[in-house]
Design a protein around this motif. Structure first.
Motif, PDB file in Angstrom:
ATOM      1  N   MET A 270      58.458   6.195  71.481  1.00 36.54           N
ATOM      2  CA  MET A 270      58.339   7.525  70.954  1.00 36.54           C
ATOM      3  C   MET A 270      57.448   7.491  69.721  1.00 36.54           C
ATOM      4  O   MET A 270      57.484   6.558  68.948  1.00 36.54           O
ATOM      5  CB  MET A 270      59.709   8.089  70.589  1.00 36.54           C
ATOM      6  CG  MET A 270      59.616   9.494  70.072  1.00 36.54           C
ATOM      7  SD  MET A 270      61.098  10.086  69.235  1.00 36.54           S
ATOM      8  CE  MET A 270      60.952   9.271  67.686  1.00 36.54           C
ATOM      9  N   GLU A 271      56.671   8.532  69.596  1.00 33.51           N
ATOM     10  CA  GLU A 271      55.776   8.674  68.442  1.00 33.51           C
ATOM     11  C   GLU A 271      55.941  10.082  67.880  1.00 33.51           C
ATOM     12  O   GLU A 271      56.004  11.047  68.629  1.00 33.51           O
ATOM     13  CB  GLU A 271      54.341   8.452  68.924  1.00 33.51           C
ATOM     14  CG  GLU A 271      53.288   8.560  67.864  1.00 33.51           C
ATOM     15  CD  GLU A 271      51.899   8.412  68.445  1.00 33.51           C
ATOM     16  OE1 GLU A 271      50.976   8.991  67.861  1.00 33.51           O
ATOM     17  OE2 GLU A 271      51.735   7.732  69.484  1.00 33.51           O
ATOM     18  N   LEU A 272      56.038  10.193  66.557  1.00 30.16           N
ATOM     19  CA  LEU A 272      56.193  11.492  65.908  1.00 30.16           C
ATOM     20  C   LEU A 272      55.115  11.653  64.847  1.00 30.16           C
ATOM     21  O   LEU A 272      54.872  10.732  64.066  1.00 30.16           O
ATOM     22  CB  LEU A 272      57.576  11.597  65.264  1.00 30.16           C
ATOM     23  CG  LEU A 272      57.924  12.967  64.707  1.00 30.16           C
ATOM     24  CD1 LEU A 272      59.360  13.305  65.026  1.00 30.16           C
ATOM     25  CD2 LEU A 272      57.681  13.050  63.222  1.00 30.16           C
ATOM     26  N   LYS A 273      54.486  12.837  64.836  1.00 34.87           N
ATOM     27  CA  LYS A 273      53.441  13.113  63.851  1.00 34.87           C
ATOM     28  C   LYS A 273      53.665  14.513  63.282  1.00 34.87           C
ATOM     29  O   LYS A 273      53.752  15.487  64.035  1.00 34.87           O
ATOM     30  CB  LYS A 273      52.068  13.031  64.523  1.00 34.87           C
ATOM     31  CG  LYS A 273      50.906  13.320  63.593  1.00 34.87           C
ATOM     32  CD  LYS A 273      49.594  13.129  64.311  1.00 34.87           C
ATOM     33  CE  LYS A 273      49.002  14.487  64.573  1.00 34.87           C
ATOM     34  NZ  LYS A 273      47.715  14.449  65.235  1.00 34.87           N
ATOM     35  N   VAL A 274      53.773  14.605  61.951  1.00 32.73           N
ATOM     36  CA  VAL A 274      53.905  15.906  61.301  1.00 32.73           C
ATOM     37  C   VAL A 274      52.531  16.570  61.301  1.00 32.73           C
ATOM     38  O   VAL A 274      51.549  15.996  60.839  1.00 32.73           O
ATOM     39  CB  VAL A 274      54.450  15.769  59.860  1.00 32.73           C
ATOM     40  CG1 VAL A 274      54.473  17.123  59.163  1.00 32.73           C
ATOM     41  CG2 VAL A 274      55.837  15.150  59.872  1.00 32.73           C
ATOM     42  N   ILE A 275      52.492  17.791  61.831  1.00 37.76           N
ATOM     43  CA  ILE A 275      51.238  18.547  61.905  1.00 37.76           C
ATOM     44  C   ILE A 275      51.095  19.457  60.695  1.00 37.76           C
ATOM     45  O   ILE A 275      50.017  19.585  60.113  1.00 37.76           O
ATOM     46  CB  ILE A 275      51.186  19.374  63.207  1.00 37.76           C
ATOM     47  CG1 ILE A 275      51.228  18.444  64.412  1.00 37.76           C
ATOM     48  CG2 ILE A 275      49.943  20.258  63.236  1.00 37.76           C
ATOM     49  CD1 ILE A 275      51.455  19.152  65.727  1.00 37.76           C
ATOM     50  N   HIS A 276      52.186  20.095  60.327  1.00 33.60           N
ATOM     51  CA  HIS A 276      52.174  21.048  59.209  1.00 33.60           C
ATOM     52  C   HIS A 276      53.553  21.052  58.561  1.00 33.60           C
ATOM     53  O   HIS A 276      54.566  20.960  59.241  1.00 33.60           O
ATOM     54  CB  HIS A 276      51.837  22.449  59.733  1.00 33.60           C
ATOM     55  CG  HIS A 276      52.065  23.536  58.727  1.00 33.60           C
ATOM     56  ND1 HIS A 276      51.188  23.788  57.714  1.00 33.60           N
ATOM     57  CD2 HIS A 276      53.083  24.410  58.573  1.00 33.60           C
ATOM     58  CE1 HIS A 276      51.660  24.791  56.975  1.00 33.60           C
ATOM     59  NE2 HIS A 276      52.810  25.184  57.480  1.00 33.60           N
ATOM     60  N   GLU A 277      53.551  21.177  57.235  1.00 26.58           N
ATOM     61  CA  GLU A 277      54.837  21.247  56.536  1.00 26.58           C
ATOM     62  C   GLU A 277      54.644  21.994  55.220  1.00 26.58           C
ATOM     63  O   GLU A 277      53.669  21.782  54.509  1.00 26.58           O
ATOM     64  CB  GLU A 277      55.352  19.837  56.267  1.00 26.58           C
ATOM     65  CG  GLU A 277      56.704  19.786  55.618  1.00 26.58           C
ATOM     66  CD  GLU A 277      57.222  18.365  55.488  1.00 26.58           C
ATOM     67  OE1 GLU A 277      58.412  18.223  55.188  1.00 26.58           O
ATOM     68  OE2 GLU A 277      56.454  17.397  55.679  1.00 26.58           O
ATOM     69  N   ASN A 278      55.575  22.909  54.924  1.00 20.96           N
ATOM     70  CA  ASN A 278      55.617  23.554  53.617  1.00 20.96           C
ATOM     71  C   ASN A 278      57.075  23.707  53.212  1.00 20.96           C
ATOM     72  O   ASN A 278      57.945  23.108  53.834  1.00 20.96           O
ATOM     73  CB  ASN A 278      54.843  24.890  53.602  1.00 20.96           C
ATOM     74  CG  ASN A 278      55.413  25.929  54.543  1.00 20.96           C
ATOM     75  OD1 ASN A 278      56.633  26.040  54.711  1.00 20.96           O
ATOM     76  ND2 ASN A 278      54.543  26.695  55.180  1.00 20.96           N
ATOM     77  N   SER A 279      57.358  24.518  52.207  1.00 20.70           N
ATOM     78  CA  SER A 279      58.720  24.599  51.680  1.00 20.70           C
ATOM     79  C   SER A 279      59.712  25.280  52.624  1.00 20.70           C
ATOM     80  O   SER A 279      60.919  25.125  52.468  1.00 20.70           O
ATOM     81  CB  SER A 279      58.719  25.320  50.336  1.00 20.70           C
ATOM     82  OG  SER A 279      58.298  26.658  50.499  1.00 20.70           O
ATOM     83  N   LYS A 280      59.237  26.023  53.618  1.00 22.64           N
ATOM     84  CA  LYS A 280      60.137  26.755  54.516  1.00 22.64           C
ATOM     85  C   LYS A 280      59.956  26.420  55.999  1.00 22.64           C
ATOM     86  O   LYS A 280      60.711  26.898  56.835  1.00 22.64           O
ATOM     87  CB  LYS A 280      59.958  28.270  54.336  1.00 22.64           C
ATOM     88  CG  LYS A 280      60.346  28.766  52.961  1.00 22.64           C
ATOM     89  CD  LYS A 280      61.839  28.581  52.731  1.00 22.64           C
ATOM     90  CE  LYS A 280      62.210  29.028  51.329  1.00 22.64           C
ATOM     91  NZ  LYS A 280      63.511  28.577  50.936  1.00 22.64           N
TER      92      LYS A 280
END
Length: 91
Positions: free
Chosen positions: A1-11
């Protein structure tokens, strides 16, 4: 399994998971929706051949990353409890 964060902000956050069965994400989604801080938890498989799933999480308070980790721990605990009950029932 591979996981990649594409977008992240405070909400909110969006991440991509590769080589993971969707049933695991259904369990995670259900667990997230049990948390009153979660506004939306959804995922979409782009194409079965690509084996890539995008997951979106939006919260109204708290840190999305921390809420996601809490939900993962809770889901694993629920599955382990289910496993114990199955073993006990079947001997």
């Amino acid at each position: 399994m591979e996981l990649k964060v594409i977008h992240e902000n405070s909400k909110s956050m969006e991440f991509e998971v590769k080589d993971l069965d969707m049933s695991v994400l259904y369990i995670l989604q259900k667990t997230l929706y049990e948390d009153k801080r979660v506004v939306m938890a959804a995922f979409k498989q782009s194409h079965p051949i690509l084996k890539s799933i995008t997951f979106w999480l939006e919260v109204n308070e708290g840190n999305p990353r921390e809420i996601l980790v809490e939900a993962c721990k809770k889901a694993v605990s629920s599955i382990n409890n289910f496993k114990r009950e199955i073993v006990k029932a079947l001997g």
